[in-house]
Structures are given as C-alpha cells and as structure tokens.
Scaffold this active site. Structure first.
Site, PDB file in Angstrom:
ATOM      1  N   GLN A 240       0.853  -1.341  -0.076  1.00 42.82           N
ATOM      2  CA  GLN A 240       0.123  -0.003   0.175  1.00 42.82           C
ATOM      3  C   GLN A 240       0.827   1.241   0.132  1.00 42.82           C
ATOM      4  O   GLN A 240       0.431   2.156  -0.646  1.00 42.82           O
ATOM      5  CB  GLN A 240      -0.970   0.139   1.294  1.00 42.82           C
ATOM      6  CG  GLN A 240      -1.896   1.244   1.178  1.00 42.82           C
ATOM      7  CD  GLN A 240      -2.985   1.006   0.093  1.00 42.82           C
ATOM      8  OE1 GLN A 240      -3.399  -0.207  -0.230  1.00 42.82           O
ATOM      9  NE2 GLN A 240      -3.638   2.114  -0.489  1.00 42.82           N
ATOM     10  N   GLU A 324     -17.376   3.445  -4.544  1.00 47.22           N
ATOM     11  CA  GLU A 324     -16.647   2.197  -5.309  1.00 47.22           C
ATOM     12  C   GLU A 324     -17.485   1.071  -5.017  1.00 47.22           C
ATOM     13  O   GLU A 324     -17.669   0.279  -4.009  1.00 47.22           O
ATOM     14  CB  GLU A 324     -15.447   1.785  -4.248  1.00 47.22           C
ATOM     15  CG  GLU A 324     -14.384   2.828  -4.212  1.00 47.22           C
ATOM     16  CD  GLU A 324     -12.872   2.621  -3.769  1.00 47.22           C
ATOM     17  OE1 GLU A 324     -12.740   1.367  -3.360  1.00 47.22           O
ATOM     18  OE2 GLU A 324     -12.248   3.243  -3.703  1.00 47.22           O
ATOM     19  N   TRP A 326     -17.148  -1.782  -6.361  1.00 52.21           N
ATOM     20  CA  TRP A 326     -16.373  -3.096  -6.323  1.00 52.21           C
ATOM     21  C   TRP A 326     -16.018  -3.500  -5.081  1.00 52.21           C
ATOM     22  O   TRP A 326     -15.565  -4.440  -5.114  1.00 52.21           O
ATOM     23  CB  TRP A 326     -15.535  -2.946  -7.497  1.00 52.21           C
ATOM     24  CG  TRP A 326     -14.447  -1.884  -7.088  1.00 52.21           C
ATOM     25  CD1 TRP A 326     -13.388  -1.874  -6.442  1.00 52.21           C
ATOM     26  CD2 TRP A 326     -14.395  -0.271  -7.476  1.00 52.21           C
ATOM     27  NE1 TRP A 326     -12.666  -0.843  -6.123  1.00 52.21           N
ATOM     28  CE2 TRP A 326     -13.396   0.079  -6.715  1.00 52.21           C
ATOM     29  CE3 TRP A 326     -15.180   0.434  -8.348  1.00 52.21           C
ATOM     30  CZ2 TRP A 326     -12.925   1.623  -7.085  1.00 52.21           C
ATOM     31  CZ3 TRP A 326     -14.760   1.693  -8.426  1.00 52.21           C
ATOM     32  CH2 TRP A 326     -13.869   2.092  -8.051  1.00 52.21           C
TER      33      TRP A 326
HETATM   34 ZN    ZN Z   1     -10.761  -2.090  -2.678  1.00 47.88          ZN
END
Ligand code: ZN
Length: 355
Positions: A240, A324, A326
């Site tokens: 990340q 989002e 998804w």
């Molecule tokens: Zn994600």
C-alpha cells in the site's frame, strides 16, 4: 467361605438382572415408535428428585450461564452479563456492564487468538462458547493478554489513531483509524472463487472467515448465471505504501487520498475486503461496474453473505472515499444486513453503537 461369597454374588447379580428386566417390561400399547429422550422426560408423570436435579443446569447454581446465542460488539442484554461473568471467572479483568463493549471484544479476541481452533473475530459464537466451557469444566484460567495485550488506540497524528485490536471483524479502518504497520492477518487463505488471472498472487488472499462467506456469495452469483470475478483482496502495508506513493507522484497527495488509502488506512490490509468485477467492464475497478447486472446483484445480495458495499454513492463525506461499487468488506450477516437495509455506512453503524 469362598463358595458362600460367590453364591451371594450370583444371587445379587440375578436379582439385579430381574429388576432391570422388570423395569423394561412396561406394557406396550401398540405404539412401537421410538421416543426421544426428551419426550421420555416430558412423559414421565412422576419425576423423581434425581430427574429434577438433572434438569437443572449445574452451572446456573454457580451464578454464570453461558448464553447459547451469538453476541457481538454493541449487543446489550442479560446474555452479555452472563458472558462477562464467565470471562471474569476464567481470568479476564473486565467490567460487567451488560454491553458487549471494547473490553469484551478484547477478551474474546485474546481468547480466540490463544485457542488454535477458533476463528479470530472478536465475536462470541458457539465455538467460542465451547472453549470457555472447557476452561470452566477444568476450572482453569486463561493467561489474560497473552494473545493480545489490552490497550487503548494509539494516536498517530492529530486526526488518526492506530487500532489496538486490528483482529476483530467489526474493526473500523479509515482515514481516522489505521492498522498497525506490522499487522498481517494470521489466517489468510486463497478463496475458491474465480479471478481474471491464474497466478497465486498475495492479493488473492482474504481471511478465513471472509473467504468462507465469499465462496458462498460467489456460488450464489453463479447460480444466478452471473459472471462475478474477484480482483484484489489482501494488500500488505508495504504494498500500500508503494502504491500510494506512486499515486501521489502522479496526482498529488490530496487527490490521491480520495481514491487510494494512505498506508495503514486501507481495508485491504485487514484481509476482510475484496475488490470484485466482471467481464462486462473488462475486469476493471470502475464506477460502471455498479450498473452491470453483477454490480446490481452484488448490492442487493452481498449482505446475505456478510458483506457490505463499503463506499456507497453519496456517502463520500462520511467514508472519505469516492463511490466504489466494487469494494466489498466482510462484517458478518447481522451487521451487513442492518447497514445495507438502512443504507448507512460502517462509520454510522459503529457510531450508533457507542452512543
Ligand atoms: Zn478495494
């Protein structure tokens, strides 16, 4: 002497056999069906003292009865008191508040980490109850804090704290609540669901409890003839960090943080989130996925399997992220159903529990 003894024994044995035979030979009434032991107890018109004693839960006398129903953060009832008393009895110094509070979540998490066979969720379930019962039966105590030491969330900067319990399934991870940099879930597995690539990349992984639910979700989608694919699950702090740095160099930090998390603030590090997609949007993670039949079905049914659409449309101010469709996050069926039915966010749900 010896002979007398054996004759006496023989007589005693035959007498016993006779007695037991008599008690078995109750007259039949044509009903030959087997009765369960429960029915037999109910049928007994003259319960003896012994029957009555057996019917009582011996643990009830000791003042702590372990609830048989599942409990989780925020629950408030007598069952929680029963659980808290049992936890105190096996060695946890927690208050008896009757609310499944932070201390209770910690104690359950610590116990689950120490018990190899348990899923680590911070929730009280049947498997956890059986482990507590074992401690009770053996009259042994837990080494409190050996799995997870109790502590408060640690301030990282003015607006962000580091979670003291990154293990619990209802952990809030966002721009104000970060995971420790060294947190890697111990129970990551490769779920048996389709991905648009074949390599066993680390991002295919998700925590066991979420993997089980994800497999059920995908099986249900397949039943409906839908082409749902998983794209990206677990992501380490380091990955990340690398990703976010590259977004920042292209878009600047403020812009990058609208669609990408700073390291420690990504739900993907928790192993409880999965990005999903479909061939119709070329397996991309794009807003258009929400308009596909897969995206619509996901929004309507994810909660039945314990998942929420974590960053809904119109909630950007609360979640801190753009829509989002998804990104799904595992929280368990009870919480997911409430969040999705009421059209709220995990932030709002957890906020309500605290007030
Ligand atoms: Zn994600």
């Amino acid at each position: 002497m010896k002979n007398y003894k054996s004759i006496y024994l023989l007589t005693l044995i035959s007498l016993l056999i006779l007695l037991s035979a008599c008690s078995d030979s109750t007259p039949t009434t044509g009903d030959t069906s087997e009765k369960t032991s429960e029915e037999k107890v109910q049928d007994n018109p003259n319960p003896t003292k012994e029957d009555e004693q057996n019917a009582e839960n011996p643990k009830a006398k000791e003042g702590f009865v372990l609830p048989t129903e599942d409990l989780q953060k925020g629950d408030q009832n007598d069952n929680v008191i029963g659980l808290q008393e049992a936890l105190i009895k096996i060695g946890y110094e927690i208050p008896t508040t009757g609310t499944y509070d932070k201390e209770t979540v910690w104690a359950i998490t610590d116990l689950q980490i120490q018990s190899e066979d348990l899923m680590i969720t911070g929730k009280y379930d049947e498997a956890t109850r059986l482990v507590i019962e074992d401690y009770q039966d053996q009259e042994s105590t837990v080494t409190s804090g050996e799995g997870l030491a109790y502590s408060e969330d640690k301030p990282l900067d003015e607006e962000t704290v580091e979670l003291s319990n990154p293990f619990e399934v209802l952990a809030l991870i966002n721009k104000q609540h970060a995971l420790p940099a060294d947190y890697v879930p111990a129970d990551l597995v490769f779920p048996d669901v389709p991905f648009p690539f074949v390599e066993d990349l680390p991002k295919k992984q998700i925590r066991q409890v979420a993997a089980d639910a994800l497999e059920e979700l995908f099986a249900a989608a397949e039943q409906e003839g839908l082409d749902l694919y998983a794209q990206s699950g677990f992501r380490s702090f380091e990955t990340q960090e690398y990703l976010f740095a590259s977004y920042v160099s292209n878009h600047g930090e403020e812009e990058a943080n609208k669609f990408s998390a700073r390291p420690g603030e990504s739900e993907h590090q928790s192993g409880l989130a999965m990005d999903v997609t479909s061939p119709q949007v070329n397996f991309d993670l794009v807003i258009e996925f929400g308009d596909t039949k897969e995206g619509k079905w996901l929004k309507d049914h994810a909660a039945e399997y314990g998942f929420i659409i974590r960053y809904p449309k119109g909630k950007e101010d609360i979640t801190g992220y753009q829509y989002e469709p998804w990104h799904i996050r595992y929280v368990g069926v009870k919480t997911a159903s409430e969040i999705m039915e009421r059209d709220i966010t995990l932030e709002e749900y957890l906020e309500e529990l605290q007030s």
